[in-house]
Structures are given as C-alpha cells and as structure tokens.
Design a protein around this motif. Structure first.
Motif, mmCIF file in Angstrom:
data_model
loop_
_atom_site.group_PDB
_atom_site.id
_atom_site.type_symbol
_atom_site.label_atom_id
_atom_site.label_comp_id
_atom_site.label_asym_id
_atom_site.label_seq_id
_atom_site.Cartn_x
_atom_site.Cartn_y
_atom_site.Cartn_z
ATOM 1 N N THR A 213 44.830 33.140 44.852
ATOM 2 C CA THR A 213 44.230 32.845 43.550
ATOM 3 C C THR A 213 43.462 34.066 43.061
ATOM 4 O O THR A 213 42.723 34.698 43.834
ATOM 5 C CB THR A 213 43.272 31.645 43.657
ATOM 6 O OG1 THR A 213 44.001 30.513 44.156
ATOM 7 C CG2 THR A 213 42.668 31.308 42.308
ATOM 8 N N TYR A 214 43.607 34.383 41.784
ATOM 9 C CA TYR A 214 42.946 35.551 41.215
ATOM 10 C C TYR A 214 41.453 35.303 41.008
ATOM 11 O O TYR A 214 41.040 34.269 40.473
ATOM 12 C CB TYR A 214 43.598 35.963 39.900
ATOM 13 C CG TYR A 214 44.960 36.585 40.112
ATOM 14 C CD1 TYR A 214 45.076 37.864 40.634
ATOM 15 C CD2 TYR A 214 46.126 35.876 39.828
ATOM 16 C CE1 TYR A 214 46.324 38.430 40.867
ATOM 17 C CE2 TYR A 214 47.369 36.438 40.049
ATOM 18 C CZ TYR A 214 47.459 37.721 40.572
ATOM 19 O OH TYR A 214 48.683 38.286 40.811
ATOM 20 N N ILE A 215 40.643 36.275 41.430
ATOM 21 C CA ILE A 215 39.183 36.209 41.303
ATOM 22 C C ILE A 215 38.707 37.010 40.098
ATOM 23 O O ILE A 215 37.820 36.596 39.362
ATOM 24 C CB ILE A 215 38.503 36.752 42.581
ATOM 25 C CG1 ILE A 215 38.900 35.921 43.804
ATOM 26 C CG2 ILE A 215 36.982 36.769 42.412
ATOM 27 C CD1 ILE A 215 38.466 36.552 45.111
ATOM 28 N N ASP A 216 39.303 38.181 39.898
ATOM 29 C CA ASP A 216 38.875 39.072 38.820
ATOM 30 C C ASP A 216 40.083 39.852 38.317
ATOM 31 O O ASP A 216 40.892 40.330 39.123
ATOM 32 C CB ASP A 216 37.794 40.036 39.326
ATOM 33 C CG ASP A 216 37.175 40.876 38.220
ATOM 34 O OD1 ASP A 216 37.161 40.421 37.056
ATOM 35 O OD2 ASP A 216 36.692 41.990 38.517
ATOM 36 N N VAL A 217 40.204 39.982 37.016
ATOM 37 C CA VAL A 217 41.286 40.756 36.413
ATOM 38 C C VAL A 217 40.717 41.533 35.229
ATOM 39 O O VAL A 217 40.162 40.935 34.306
ATOM 40 C CB VAL A 217 42.446 39.860 35.920
ATOM 41 C CG1 VAL A 217 43.528 40.717 35.253
ATOM 42 C CG2 VAL A 217 43.036 39.040 37.059
ATOM 43 N N VAL A 218 40.817 42.858 35.284
ATOM 44 C CA VAL A 218 40.453 43.711 34.156
ATOM 45 C C VAL A 218 41.698 44.503 33.785
ATOM 46 O O VAL A 218 42.176 45.329 34.576
ATOM 47 C CB VAL A 218 39.289 44.662 34.496
ATOM 48 C CG1 VAL A 218 38.970 45.549 33.289
ATOM 49 C CG2 VAL A 218 38.049 43.868 34.913
ATOM 50 N N HIS A 219 42.235 44.234 32.612
ATOM 51 C CA HIS A 219 43.512 44.780 32.171
ATOM 52 C C HIS A 219 43.574 46.293 32.356
ATOM 53 O O HIS A 219 42.706 47.029 31.897
ATOM 54 C CB HIS A 219 43.718 44.420 30.699
ATOM 55 C CG HIS A 219 45.079 44.727 30.168
ATOM 56 N ND1 HIS A 219 46.213 44.075 30.603
ATOM 57 C CD2 HIS A 219 45.495 45.625 29.228
ATOM 58 C CE1 HIS A 219 47.261 44.537 29.956
ATOM 59 N NE2 HIS A 219 46.865 45.483 29.127
ATOM 60 N N HIS A 220 44.627 46.747 33.056
ATOM 61 C CA HIS A 220 44.902 48.171 33.301
ATOM 62 C C HIS A 220 43.876 48.849 34.216
ATOM 63 O O HIS A 220 43.934 50.067 34.384
ATOM 64 C CB HIS A 220 44.974 48.956 31.984
ATOM 65 C CG HIS A 220 46.220 48.679 31.196
ATOM 66 N ND1 HIS A 220 46.452 49.251 29.970
ATOM 67 C CD2 HIS A 220 47.291 47.881 31.445
ATOM 68 C CE1 HIS A 220 47.619 48.840 29.491
ATOM 69 N NE2 HIS A 220 48.145 47.996 30.376
#
Length: 280
Positions: A213-220
C-alpha cells in the motif's frame, strides 16, 4: 545568524548511525525532508570541499572543518551554488562562515545525535520544521535493517516515472533473473492505494504476489510504500548529471541474506534501466 540544536536518540550503535548519515543512498533519503533529490559531492575527507546540491543545481559549497569517524562531522559553509556554479563568497554573506555540526555519543549500543546549525534568520521556520523530519527518517533507517540500491537512467523524468508506475511496463522489467517474470501487475499510484505484482518462475514451479500500500507519493520525485507485513520501501527520483538517478531503500526480510536481497533488488533496477533506455 541564528544557532539551533536538534537532538535525537537512536537505538543503534554510532557506526550504524554514521553510515546512515553519510553513505550516498541513505544520505539522499533522510535529506529528502529538506528537498527530494538532495545530494552531496565530496571525497568526505577532513579539509576537503563538499557541495550540497538539489536536482535544480541550487545549494551550498562548504568544507569539512572537522572529522572524527563515528563521532563528529563539522561543515563550514562558504557560499551558495546557483545553476551548479559556485558563487563568490562575497555574494553569499548570509551563509558564509556558518557551521553545521553532527556529534554522535554512544552508550550501551544506543547513540545520541546532536546537530548544531548556524543559519540566516530567514531560514529559521523552514529548518526548525525540516530538521526534526529529517532526523526521524534517519532514526527509522538506522534502527532497522535497510538496504539501498540505485541506478541512473538516461531518459527524461516523465519517461522514467511513466515506465515505473504503468502496469504494461512493470511486467516487462520487474524480475531479478531471466528465469523469472511478472505475468500480471495491478498498480494504482496514490496514497492509500494498493498494488500487486504476480512474480513467477517461467517454468511454473512457483509464484507469489508482491503487494503493498502506498504511504507517500510526490509526482516525479518520490514514492514510499509498505509491503504486506509492514516492511517499508522508499524511492527517490532525481535529475543528477543529466540522468535520472533512482535511489531505492528497502527494509530487509529475515529469510534471505542481506547480500542476496541487495543483489536481487539491484538486478530489478538494472532491468528497469535497460527497459527504459532500449524502448523507443
């Protein structure tokens, strides 16, 4: 010029904390609290110059003023860097001459880390918020068995990001050896979303689902996720020397040797690089 101390206790020996502070991959992970993709260039010897850089070419150039392995590191900041070019000291008066020190004291297998920083007043609010976040990441990495692998891909960040998250590409590169493959991948890259990659031996003898499961996503810029069972993985994507550097730091499992795990994860990264650079 303001002076502040930031302190944290870490349940790990000083040698482990020292490695986590200054080894390239780990350094990039904990300093991502200041700016994702931050990195340093130096030979890490006392008296040597060191450049602290962000992917956009901004940063500081400094010298290593004091160095005592596993105990102390002090940087003396000299001037600013803009567009990868060191600016004259007289144009960098806000930072010139300030110091940043890291002192490690070990007792009974635990390490107390104190960071002492002199910085311009206008940086007070930013650093007061960012340093505790950075040290919390450092503590997480030092207290558990994390392994870092990396590669540099000759492609744009747009292409690298797309090929990393798109299921039709994941099934092409996500294998550690030629006798394994990923026949199916389901991926939704957003915080709280689930992913699942079916990884299987080509002869049909075994398979398993790698999922989390994804915790953190900052595009690029960065991705972090928790594998089913709780182990964490941190990914950074940064433009360095005209390539996209990927730094992947994962919490090791207990069934296989650390060397075997590092080799497997590095092989997958190498396959990713090969797929991106050879496709179109």
């Amino acid at each position: 010029m303001n002076a502040s101390n930031f302190e944290i206790n870490i349940n790990a020996p000083a040698s482990k904390v020292w490695q986590t502070l200054w080894e390239d991959g780990f350094y990039m992970q904990w300093t991502s609290a200041f700016h994702a993709g931050s990195y340093a260039k130096s030979d890490w010897k006392q008296g040597s110059k060191i450049q602290f850089l962000s992917p956009g070419g901004k940063g500081m150039y400094s010298e290593i003023d004091a160095l005592e392995h596993n105990k102390k590191m002090v940087f003396k900041h000299l001037g600013e860097i803009k567009n990868y070019v060191e600016q004259p000291i007289e144009d960098s008066v806000s930072w010139s001459g300030s110091k940043e020190g890291y002192t490690l004291t070990e007792s009974n297998g635990q390490t107390n880390l104190v960071v002492t920083v002199n910085f311009p007043k206008e940086m007070d609010a930013y650093l007061s918020e960012a340093f505790p976040k950075a040290l919390a990441i450092l503590k997480e990495l030092a207290e558990k068995n994390y392994i870092t692998v990396s590669t540099s891909v000759n492609a744009t960040i747009e292409k690298v990001w797309e090929y990393w998250i798109d299921s039709k590409h994941i099934v092409q590169w996500n294998h550690a050896s030629d006798d394994w493959h990923t026949p199916k991948a389901v991926n939704h890259v957003k915080v709280g979303a689930h992913f699942s990659y079916t990884m299987a031996a080509k002869d049909g003898s075994m398979s398993f689902d790698f999922e989390g499961t994804y915790i953190d996503v900052v595009h690029h810029e960065k991705i972090s996720y928790a594998i089913v069972g709780g182990r964490k993985v941190f990914l950074l994507f940064a433009l360095i020397d005209n390539q996209i550097k990927i730094v992947e730091t994962f919490e090791a499992e207990n069934e296989n040797s650390l060397e075997l795990q590092k080799t497997g994860w590095q092989n997958i990264l190498d396959n990713f690089k090969k797929h991106v650079e050879s496709d179109g």
